[in-house]
Design a protein around this motif. Sequence first.
Motif, short mmCIF file in Angstrom:
data_model
loop_
_atom_site.label_atom_id
_atom_site.label_comp_id
_atom_site.label_asym_id
_atom_site.label_seq_id
_atom_site.Cartn_x
_atom_site.Cartn_y
_atom_site.Cartn_z
N ILE A 9 -3.87 13.80 4.06
CA ILE A 9 -3.16 12.91 4.98
C ILE A 9 -1.71 13.38 5.02
CG2 ILE A 9 -2.57 10.53 5.55
CD1 ILE A 9 -4.87 9.57 3.86
N ASP A 10 -1.33 13.96 6.13
CA ASP A 10 0.04 14.44 6.30
C ASP A 10 0.76 13.56 7.31
OD1 ASP A 10 0.24 16.84 4.62
OD2 ASP A 10 -1.34 17.65 5.93
N GLY A 11 2.08 13.67 7.29
CA GLY A 11 2.85 12.92 8.27
C GLY A 11 4.29 12.76 7.82
N PRO A 12 5.14 12.25 8.70
CA PRO A 12 6.56 12.06 8.34
C PRO A 12 6.74 10.88 7.40
CG PRO A 12 6.14 11.21 10.53
CD PRO A 12 4.86 11.84 10.08
N SER A 13 7.96 10.76 6.87
CA SER A 13 8.22 9.67 5.93
C SER A 13 8.07 8.31 6.59
CB SER A 13 9.63 9.81 5.35
OG SER A 13 10.52 10.13 6.38
N GLY A 14 7.47 7.40 5.85
CA GLY A 14 7.31 6.03 6.36
C GLY A 14 6.14 5.87 7.31
N SER A 15 5.30 6.89 7.42
CA SER A 15 4.16 6.76 8.34
C SER A 15 3.05 5.93 7.72
CB SER A 15 3.62 8.14 8.72
OG SER A 15 3.27 8.86 7.56
N GLY A 16 3.17 5.67 6.41
CA GLY A 16 2.15 4.86 5.73
C GLY A 16 1.13 5.72 5.01
N LYS A 17 1.34 7.03 4.99
CA LYS A 17 0.32 7.92 4.43
C LYS A 17 0.08 7.71 2.94
CE LYS A 17 3.52 11.80 4.11
NZ LYS A 17 4.61 10.89 3.72
N GLY A 18 1.13 7.40 2.19
CA GLY A 18 0.98 7.19 0.75
C GLY A 18 0.11 5.97 0.46
#
Length: 222
Positions: A9-18
Amino acid sequence: MSEISVLTIDGPSGSGKGTIAQLVAKKLGWHYLDSGAIYRVLAQAALKHHVALDNEQQLAEMAKNLDLVFVIDNDVLTVLLEGGDVSNLIRSEQAGNAASKVAALPLVRAALLERQRAFRQLPGLVTDGRDMGTVVFPLANHKVFLTASAEVRAERRYKQLKEKGIECNLPALIAEISERDERDMQRQVAPLRPADDALQLDSSAMGIEAVFKHVSALCTEV
Ligand code: C5P
Protein backbone atom coordinates in the motif's frame (compact mmCIF):
# COMPACT_ATOMS: atom_id res chain seq x y z
CA MET A 1 7.09 -14.26 -5.35
CA SER A 2 4.32 -16.75 -5.53
CA GLU A 3 4.61 -18.67 -2.25
CA ILE A 4 4.59 -15.78 0.21
CA SER A 5 1.91 -13.23 -0.57
CA VAL A 6 2.64 -9.53 -0.36
CA LEU A 7 0.16 -6.65 -0.33
CA THR A 8 1.75 -3.25 -0.90
CA ILE A 9 0.00 0.00 0.00
CA ASP A 10 1.76 3.11 -1.23
CA GLY A 11 0.68 6.71 -1.19
CA PRO A 12 1.43 10.21 0.10
CA SER A 13 1.45 11.16 3.76
CA GLY A 14 -1.93 11.19 5.45
CA SER A 15 -3.59 9.05 2.80
CA GLY A 16 -4.53 6.54 5.50
CA LYS A 17 -2.22 3.81 4.22
CA GLY A 18 -0.68 3.03 7.62
CA THR A 19 -4.04 2.58 9.30
CA ILE A 20 -5.39 0.43 6.49
CA ALA A 21 -2.22 -1.65 6.24
CA GLN A 22 -2.33 -2.46 9.94
CA LEU A 23 -6.02 -3.34 9.87
CA VAL A 24 -5.61 -5.63 6.87
CA ALA A 25 -2.50 -7.30 8.33
CA LYS A 26 -4.42 -7.99 11.51
CA LYS A 27 -7.41 -9.40 9.66
CA LEU A 28 -5.26 -11.71 7.52
CA GLY A 29 -2.82 -12.56 10.32
CA TRP A 30 0.05 -11.37 8.09
CA HIS A 31 3.22 -9.53 9.07
CA TYR A 32 3.28 -5.75 8.80
CA LEU A 33 6.11 -3.50 7.65
CA ASP A 34 5.92 0.26 8.22
CA SER A 35 8.72 1.16 5.80
CA GLY A 36 8.43 4.89 6.54
CA ALA A 37 9.39 4.19 10.16
CA ILE A 38 12.77 2.89 8.96
CA TYR A 39 13.55 6.21 7.24
CA ARG A 40 12.21 8.11 10.26
CA VAL A 41 14.47 6.13 12.62
CA LEU A 42 17.49 6.62 10.38
CA ALA A 43 16.90 10.39 10.41
CA GLN A 44 16.56 10.23 14.18
CA ALA A 45 19.83 8.29 14.45
CA ALA A 46 21.51 10.93 12.28
CA LEU A 47 20.31 13.72 14.58
CA LYS A 48 21.39 11.72 17.63
CA HIS A 49 24.89 11.12 16.27
CA HIS A 50 25.26 14.58 14.69
CA VAL A 51 25.41 13.36 11.11
CA ALA A 52 24.18 15.88 8.52
CA LEU A 53 21.01 14.84 6.69
CA ASP A 54 22.77 15.17 3.33
CA ASN A 55 25.92 13.20 4.21
CA GLU A 56 25.09 10.33 1.87
CA GLN A 57 28.12 8.09 2.50
CA GLN A 58 27.89 8.24 6.25
CA LEU A 59 24.10 7.87 6.29
CA ALA A 60 24.32 4.81 4.03
CA GLU A 61 26.85 3.30 6.42
CA MET A 62 24.52 4.06 9.35
CA ALA A 63 21.60 2.55 7.43
CA LYS A 64 23.48 -0.72 6.97
CA ASN A 65 24.17 -1.01 10.70
CA LEU A 66 21.02 0.62 12.04
CA ASP A 67 20.10 -0.90 15.40
CA LEU A 68 16.34 -0.79 14.87
CA VAL A 69 13.75 -3.15 16.34
CA PHE A 70 9.99 -3.20 15.74
CA VAL A 71 7.87 -4.73 18.48
CA ILE A 72 4.16 -5.30 17.91
CA ASP A 73 2.26 -6.00 21.10
CA ASN A 74 -1.52 -5.83 21.41
CA ASP A 75 -1.68 -4.11 18.01
CA VAL A 76 0.65 -1.34 19.19
CA LEU A 77 3.87 -0.83 17.23
CA THR A 78 6.85 0.15 19.37
CA VAL A 79 9.99 1.30 17.60
CA LEU A 80 13.35 0.92 19.32
CA LEU A 81 16.51 2.72 18.21
CA GLU A 82 19.63 1.41 19.93
CA GLY A 83 17.35 -0.05 22.60
CA GLY A 84 15.53 3.23 23.34
CA ASP A 85 11.84 3.76 22.57
CA VAL A 86 11.53 6.38 19.80
CA SER A 87 7.93 5.51 18.83
CA ASN A 88 6.57 8.98 19.57
CA LEU A 89 9.68 10.97 18.76
CA ILE A 90 9.70 9.79 15.14
CA ARG A 91 6.04 10.68 14.50
CA SER A 92 6.29 14.48 14.45
CA GLU A 93 6.00 16.20 11.08
CA GLN A 94 9.56 17.50 11.53
CA ALA A 95 10.74 13.91 11.88
CA GLY A 96 8.78 13.03 8.72
CA ASN A 97 10.48 15.85 6.86
CA ALA A 98 13.93 14.78 8.07
CA ALA A 99 13.06 11.23 6.98
CA SER A 100 12.19 12.42 3.49
CA LYS A 101 15.60 14.15 3.21
CA VAL A 102 17.56 11.00 4.02
CA ALA A 103 15.13 8.95 1.88
CA ALA A 104 16.06 10.98 -1.20
CA LEU A 105 19.65 9.67 -1.11
CA PRO A 106 20.23 6.72 -3.49
CA LEU A 107 22.91 4.98 -1.37
CA VAL A 108 20.65 5.11 1.68
CA ARG A 109 17.78 3.52 -0.22
CA ALA A 110 20.06 0.80 -1.59
CA ALA A 111 21.38 0.06 1.91
CA LEU A 112 17.85 -0.46 3.23
CA LEU A 113 16.50 -2.63 0.45
CA GLU A 114 17.34 -6.08 1.81
CA ARG A 115 16.28 -5.15 5.34
CA GLN A 116 12.81 -4.36 4.00
CA ARG A 117 12.63 -7.47 1.82
CA ALA A 118 13.46 -9.65 4.82
CA PHE A 119 10.02 -8.83 6.25
CA ARG A 120 8.47 -11.02 3.57
CA GLN A 121 7.76 -14.09 5.69
CA LEU A 122 4.98 -16.65 5.96
CA PRO A 123 2.05 -16.41 6.08
CA GLY A 124 2.26 -13.09 4.20
CA LEU A 125 3.21 -9.43 4.41
CA VAL A 126 1.32 -6.16 4.29
CA THR A 127 3.59 -3.20 3.82
CA ASP A 128 3.10 0.53 3.41
CA GLY A 129 5.34 3.25 2.06
CA ARG A 130 6.18 5.11 -1.14
CA ASP A 131 7.99 2.54 -3.31
CA MET A 132 6.72 -0.78 -1.96
CA GLY A 133 4.95 -1.74 -5.19
CA THR A 134 7.43 -0.12 -7.58
CA VAL A 135 10.87 -1.00 -6.16
CA VAL A 136 10.94 -3.09 -2.99
CA PHE A 137 8.27 -5.66 -3.91
CA PRO A 138 7.71 -5.17 -7.65
CA LEU A 139 6.21 -8.67 -7.94
CA ALA A 140 3.78 -8.29 -5.03
CA ASN A 141 0.50 -10.14 -5.46
CA HIS A 142 -1.63 -7.10 -4.68
CA LYS A 143 -0.81 -3.43 -4.95
CA VAL A 144 -2.81 -0.44 -3.82
CA PHE A 145 -2.04 3.24 -4.29
CA LEU A 146 -4.03 5.18 -1.76
CA THR A 147 -4.45 8.91 -2.02
CA ALA A 148 -6.72 11.73 -0.84
CA SER A 149 -6.94 15.48 -1.41
CA ALA A 150 -4.23 17.60 0.23
CA GLU A 151 -6.76 19.21 2.61
CA VAL A 152 -8.17 15.90 3.79
CA ARG A 153 -4.69 14.46 4.30
CA ALA A 154 -3.52 17.45 6.32
CA GLU A 155 -6.61 17.26 8.52
CA ARG A 156 -6.10 13.54 9.11
CA ARG A 157 -2.46 14.05 10.07
CA TYR A 158 -3.48 16.90 12.36
CA LYS A 159 -5.94 14.63 14.17
CA GLN A 160 -3.44 11.77 14.38
CA LEU A 161 -0.70 13.99 15.83
CA LYS A 162 -3.07 15.59 18.35
CA GLU A 163 -4.24 12.13 19.46
CA LYS A 164 -0.61 11.20 20.08
CA GLY A 165 -0.17 14.38 22.11
CA ILE A 166 2.22 15.88 19.52
CA GLU A 167 1.98 19.69 19.22
CA CYS A 168 1.14 20.99 15.73
CA ASN A 169 -0.86 23.65 13.92
CA LEU A 170 -2.84 23.11 10.75
CA PRO A 171 -1.36 25.80 8.42
CA ALA A 172 2.22 24.76 9.30
CA LEU A 173 1.26 21.12 8.83
CA ILE A 174 -0.20 21.79 5.37
CA ALA A 175 3.04 23.53 4.34
CA GLU A 176 5.24 20.73 5.75
CA ILE A 177 3.20 17.97 4.15
CA SER A 178 3.27 19.59 0.73
CA GLU A 179 7.03 20.18 0.98
CA ARG A 180 7.52 16.51 1.90
CA ASP A 181 5.21 15.18 -0.83
CA GLU A 182 6.93 17.34 -3.42
CA ARG A 183 10.37 16.01 -2.38
CA ASP A 184 9.07 12.42 -2.36
CA MET A 185 7.58 12.78 -5.86
CA GLN A 186 10.49 14.64 -7.44
CA ARG A 187 13.44 12.61 -6.16
CA GLN A 188 15.48 10.67 -8.68
CA VAL A 189 15.39 7.28 -7.01
CA ALA A 190 12.15 5.48 -6.19
CA PRO A 191 9.90 8.54 -6.39
CA LEU A 192 6.39 8.36 -5.01
CA ARG A 193 4.20 7.10 -7.86
CA PRO A 194 1.66 4.34 -8.38
CA ALA A 195 2.96 1.04 -9.78
CA ASP A 196 1.48 0.38 -13.21
CA ASP A 197 -0.44 -2.58 -11.82
CA ALA A 198 -1.68 -0.89 -8.62
CA LEU A 199 -5.31 -0.38 -7.79
CA GLN A 200 -5.67 3.38 -7.29
CA LEU A 201 -8.07 4.48 -4.58
CA ASP A 202 -8.99 8.04 -3.63
CA SER A 203 -10.07 7.94 -0.01
CA SER A 204 -11.03 11.65 0.29
CA ALA A 205 -14.71 10.89 0.60
CA MET A 206 -14.43 7.34 1.97
CA GLY A 207 -14.43 6.29 5.60
CA ILE A 208 -11.75 3.94 6.94
CA GLU A 209 -14.27 1.09 7.03
CA ALA A 210 -15.04 1.42 3.29
CA VAL A 211 -11.37 1.56 2.29
CA PHE A 212 -10.60 -1.38 4.55
CA LYS A 213 -13.35 -3.49 2.95
CA HIS A 214 -12.14 -2.65 -0.52
CA VAL A 215 -8.50 -3.46 0.20
CA SER A 216 -9.08 -6.62 2.20
CA ALA A 217 -11.42 -7.93 -0.51
CA LEU A 218 -8.45 -7.85 -2.89
CA CYS A 219 -6.49 -10.23 -0.69
CA THR A 220 -9.24 -12.69 -0.03
CA GLU A 221 -9.60 -13.08 -3.81
CA VAL A 222 -6.13 -14.73 -4.01
O1 C5P B 1 5.23 6.92 5.59
P1 C5P B 1 5.94 7.95 6.43
O2 C5P B 1 5.25 9.27 6.46
O3 C5P B 1 6.26 7.46 7.80
O4 C5P B 1 7.35 8.17 5.69
C1 C5P B 1 8.25 9.16 6.08
C2 C5P B 1 9.13 9.51 4.89
O5 C5P B 1 9.95 8.39 4.58
C3 C5P B 1 8.38 9.81 3.60
O6 C5P B 1 8.01 11.17 3.47
C4 C5P B 1 9.35 9.38 2.52
O7 C5P B 1 10.26 10.40 2.20
C5 C5P B 1 10.15 8.27 3.17
N1 C5P B 1 9.72 6.97 2.70
C6 C5P B 1 10.24 6.52 1.50
N2 C5P B 1 9.94 5.28 1.06
C7 C5P B 1 9.12 4.49 1.74
C8 C5P B 1 8.54 4.94 2.96
C9 C5P B 1 8.84 6.20 3.40
O8 C5P B 1 10.98 7.24 0.85
N3 C5P B 1 8.88 3.28 1.29
